[in-house]
Design an enzyme around this catalytic site. Structure first.
Site, PDB file in Angstrom:
ATOM      1  N   TYR A  30       0.831  -1.203   0.000  1.00  0.00           N
ATOM      2  CA  TYR A  30       0.000   0.000   0.000  1.00  0.00           C
ATOM      3  C   TYR A  30       0.861   1.246   0.000  1.00  0.00           C
ATOM      4  CZ  TYR A  30      -4.062   2.908   1.166  1.00  0.00           C
ATOM      5  OH  TYR A  30      -5.075   3.828   1.128  1.00  0.00           O
TER       6      TYR A  30
ATOM      7  N   PHE B 177      -6.356   9.225  -2.917  1.00  0.00           N
ATOM      8  CA  PHE B 177      -5.156   8.741  -3.591  1.00  0.00           C
ATOM      9  C   PHE B 177      -4.702   7.511  -2.819  1.00  0.00           C
ATOM     10  CE2 PHE B 177      -0.722   7.841  -3.650  1.00  0.00           C
ATOM     11  CZ  PHE B 177      -0.322   8.025  -4.958  1.00  0.00           C
ATOM     12  N   GLU B 178      -4.588   6.396  -3.528  1.00  0.00           N
ATOM     13  CA  GLU B 178      -4.007   5.203  -2.937  1.00  0.00           C
ATOM     14  C   GLU B 178      -3.532   4.290  -4.059  1.00  0.00           C
ATOM     15  OE1 GLU B 178      -6.863   3.071  -0.593  1.00  0.00           O
ATOM     16  OE2 GLU B 178      -8.314   2.874  -2.218  1.00  0.00           O
ATOM     17  N   ILE B 179      -2.470   3.561  -3.796  1.00  0.00           N
ATOM     18  CA  ILE B 179      -1.974   2.534  -4.703  1.00  0.00           C
ATOM     19  C   ILE B 179      -1.863   1.263  -3.877  1.00  0.00           C
ATOM     20  CG2 ILE B 179      -0.103   1.803  -6.228  1.00  0.00           C
ATOM     21  CD1 ILE B 179       0.609   4.746  -6.617  1.00  0.00           C
TER      22      ILE B 179
END
Length: 403
Positions: A232, A291-293
């Site tokens: 993450y 916003f996240e990956i």
């Protein structure tokens, strides 16, 4: 006399040539000694400036722009994920143009654009405008969320839930009067990872209409996380509004006890005292998920999904307004260690009036606007920002050595 024994030109020149030859051999030997230690750096320099892929490229936290060799690394099975409505088009188009300029024009990851069942399918006009805003050959896949993933579940009384939405709205719980917002929070808390359209992918990057990036992203964050065995990545961490999640922390704590889960070194990030909270209580810190990956394999995994299914059965996405940000964050806090979560500090990102911009020496070709012109530097806002708490947990995880 004709023998010429007194001339012997090679003998007469010998005293002058021997020093030259000795000097040449000595110079060659010294050059060899210097060359061998410099072979690695020289090879890297040649690869970089000739744009030749480097098989040993391994990204770290960059200060400035990544080497050109970063562009030639293998791509991960990743997708850019957006949940959209037809009316989002005006905000979507500048976001796509900005995202392509700052990142995706170089890395060419596909887009997955989702619509909800209570919205009409994307029109031909919508799709045509999206296509015009992207480079030729850009891959875009459209899909509709399955109906059972976007409605009040059968184990809850829909009439009572809708009456509750109205009551929450009157009590000032942000967005709680909108049924679709409850569906969205539930969807992004766990159901998103189960969507058929994402089955072929291992990574997702959540993108929202209306956001903007201000630094060039010169390396692949999917590969960055993959090579570091992380699951993450985030850019902004802030506090949640307490009245949206009055029972969430207690519910998760009970689940941990019942399942003998022992939260690791990331858990104190959520329980260090802040805004008058007691040590051990939830301090409202979370990763801002617009916003996240993330690693879809982790979020599809049984540990995360078991936890989400428990929350879903409890009904708090509707009886309260549990947000996907605190759910995702505390689930990570219970299931992974701090080193498996990454702060993309070198990214410059704005959503609504909150913005993060990295220190000048850290970002790549940044053009951040001045703070104060309608923008808040969230990292400097001691009330909203949880960055000090994050740095504290990171420092403790690394034995007090800091980040």
């Amino acid at each position: 006399m004709s023998t010429g024994s007194t001339r012997l030109p090679w003998r007469s020149n010998q005293p002058r040539r021997r020093p030259r030859r000795t000097f040449f051999l000595l110079s060659l030997f010294l050059c060899a000694l210097l060359f061998f230690p410099l072979r690695g750096p020289l090879r890297t320099w040649i690869r970089t400036y000739n744009q030749i892929p480097s098989g040993s490229f391994s990204p770290s936290a960059y200060h400035g722009c990544a080497p050109i060799s970063a562009l030639h690394q293998p791509r991960e099975k990743g997708a850019i994920l957006l949940l959209l409505r037809e009316k989002d088009l005006a905000q979507l188009l500048p976001t796509l143009a900005n995202f392509e300029e700052k990142f995706n024009a170089q890395f060419r990851y596909p887009y997955v654009m989702l619509s909800s069942p209570d919205e009409p399918s994307f029109s031909a006009h919508f799709r045509a405008q999206v296509a015009l805003s992207l480079p030729d050959g850009a891959e875009v896949e459209y899909a509709e969320i399955e109906d059972h993933d976007w409605r009040i579940p059968d184990w809850l009384n829909a009439t009572e839930m809708r009456e509750g939405f109205a009551r929450q709205g009157r009590e000032g719980v942000q967005y709680s009067g909108r049924e679709g917002y409850h569906h969205m929070c539930r969807f992004y808390s766990g159901l998103f990872a189960r969507q058929k359209v994402l089955e072929k992918y291992e990574w997702y990057w959540r993108l929202e209409p209306g956001v903007r990036f201000y630094c060039r992203i010169s390396y692949d964050p999917f590969r960055f996380l993959a090579l570091r065995n992380q699951v993450y990545g985030f850019v902004i961490t802030i506090v949640e509004t307490p009245n949206t999640i009055p029972t969430l922390f207690r519910t998760l704590s009970t689940y941990a006890t019942d399942h003998s889960l022992v939260p690791g070194a990331l858990w104190p990030f959520f329980t260090k005292s802040k805004h008058g909270s007691m040590e051990g209580e939830y301090n409202m810190c979370h990763f801002w998920t617009n916003f996240e990956i993330g690693d879809l394999r982790f979020f599809r995994g049984h540990e995360y999904q078991d936890l989400f299914n428990m929350l879903d059965k409890k009904g708090g996405f509707y009886t309260e307004r549990w947000g996907d940000a605190p759910v995702r964050s505390m689930a990570l806090g219970m299931l992974v260690e701090p080193e498996r979560v990454h702060y993309f500090e070198d990214f410059a990102y704005k959503h609504d009036w909150f913005m993060h911009c990295p220190p000048k020496e850290m970002g790549c070709e940044c053009d951040c606007p001045a703070f104060g012109d309608g923008y808040t530097d969230i990292d400097r806002d001691g009330w909203y920002s949880c960055l000090p708490e994050w740095r504290g947990v990171q420092g403790e995880a690394k034995g007090g050595k800091g980040v």
